[in-house]
Design a protein around this motif. Structure first.
Motif, PDB file in Angstrom:
ATOM      1  N   GLN A 109       0.850  -1.100  -0.157  1.00 39.39           N
ATOM      2  CA  GLN A 109       0.097  -0.030   0.027  1.00 39.39           C
ATOM      3  C   GLN A 109       0.887   1.169  -0.008  1.00 39.39           C
ATOM      4  N   TRP A 110       2.042   1.087   0.605  1.00 37.29           N
ATOM      5  CA  TRP A 110       2.976   2.265   0.604  1.00 37.29           C
ATOM      6  C   TRP A 110       3.285   2.688  -0.904  1.00 37.29           C
ATOM      7  N   PHE A 111       3.443   1.810  -1.743  1.00 37.79           N
ATOM      8  CA  PHE A 111       3.888   2.148  -3.102  1.00 37.79           C
ATOM      9  C   PHE A 111       2.915   2.340  -4.081  1.00 37.79           C
ATOM     10  N   ASP A 112       1.757   1.717  -3.999  1.00 38.53           N
ATOM     11  CA  ASP A 112       0.295   1.738  -4.671  1.00 38.53           C
ATOM     12  C   ASP A 112      -0.900   1.295  -4.073  1.00 38.53           C
ATOM     13  N   PRO A 113      -1.674   2.230  -3.820  1.00 38.96           N
ATOM     14  CA  PRO A 113      -2.711   1.733  -3.009  1.00 38.96           C
ATOM     15  C   PRO A 113      -3.653   0.681  -3.487  1.00 38.96           C
ATOM     16  N   GLY A 114      -3.372   0.408  -4.923  1.00 37.56           N
ATOM     17  CA  GLY A 114      -4.329  -0.575  -5.780  1.00 37.56           C
ATOM     18  C   GLY A 114      -3.685  -1.978  -5.786  1.00 37.56           C
TER      19      GLY A 114
END
Length: 190
Positions: free
Chosen positions: A89-94
């Protein structure tokens, strides 16, 4: 029971799907356990890393822990509320973690659970390989990779083979991981 019952079983598509899934899971788990077992045995036998005894115990913990504990641990670790999900989630919420409730998850958990078998067989063989052979090859101009490919790997095959065969027999007789992880899906491959 007559042979007609077996004939009927062999005509069912569900039977062949089960056989295909079993072979794929066993093959994948065996390859993973061979790779992890050989790499960890080489690391312990050939390197000067600190705290080898602690690492040795940590490797054996995968085999000592009951399979249902290991399965539940990986399921929660890789679940939607697990640590991997939070990291992604830190990198991309998807982004979502890889599902343990799939054929890949079953292969992963079974391979992790059984790689200490390969490790134990291979570690002893790695320790018994005469270092003089490897030093002679290196002195003769062979690279590290060539020395590993031509000397270390062939001499370690008895340990790898013993670990692989033991793992395969364990994988075929085991239903705990596939029963837990694969039972949540209608089809294992989805």
């Amino acid at each position: 029971m007559s042979l007609a019952n077996y004939s009927g079983l062999l005509k069912q598509e569900r039977f062949w799907n089960t056989v295909r899934s079993t072979v794929m899971i066993v093959a994948g788990s065996t390859v993973l356990s061979l790779a992890l077992g050989a790499m960890s045995a080489w690391l312990i036998a050939y390197t000067d890393i600190p705290r080898k005894r602690l690492l040795h115990l940590a490797i054996l913990m995968c085999f000592i822990l009951p399979s249902y504990v290991l399965t539940l641990s990986w399921s929660s670790f890789m679940g939607t509320q697990g640590w991997v999900a939070k990291l992604l989630q830190w990198f991309d919420p998807g982004l979502t973690p890889w599902s343990m409730y799939s054929m890949g998850g079953i292969i992963f958990v079974m391979g992790i659970h059984h790689f200490p078998l390969v490790y134990m067989f291979t570690l002893d063989v790695f320790r018994k390989i005469p270092r003089d052979l490897e030093w002679a090859a290196r002195t003769g101009g062979a690279s590290k990779i060539e020395t590993f490919r031509r000397i270390t790997l062939p001499l370690s095959l008895p340990g790898l083979t013993a670990g692989g065969v033991t793992g395969i027999s364990g994988f075929y007789g085991q239903f705990r991981h596939p029963g837990f992880l694969g039972n949540t899906r209608k089809h294992i491959g989805t």
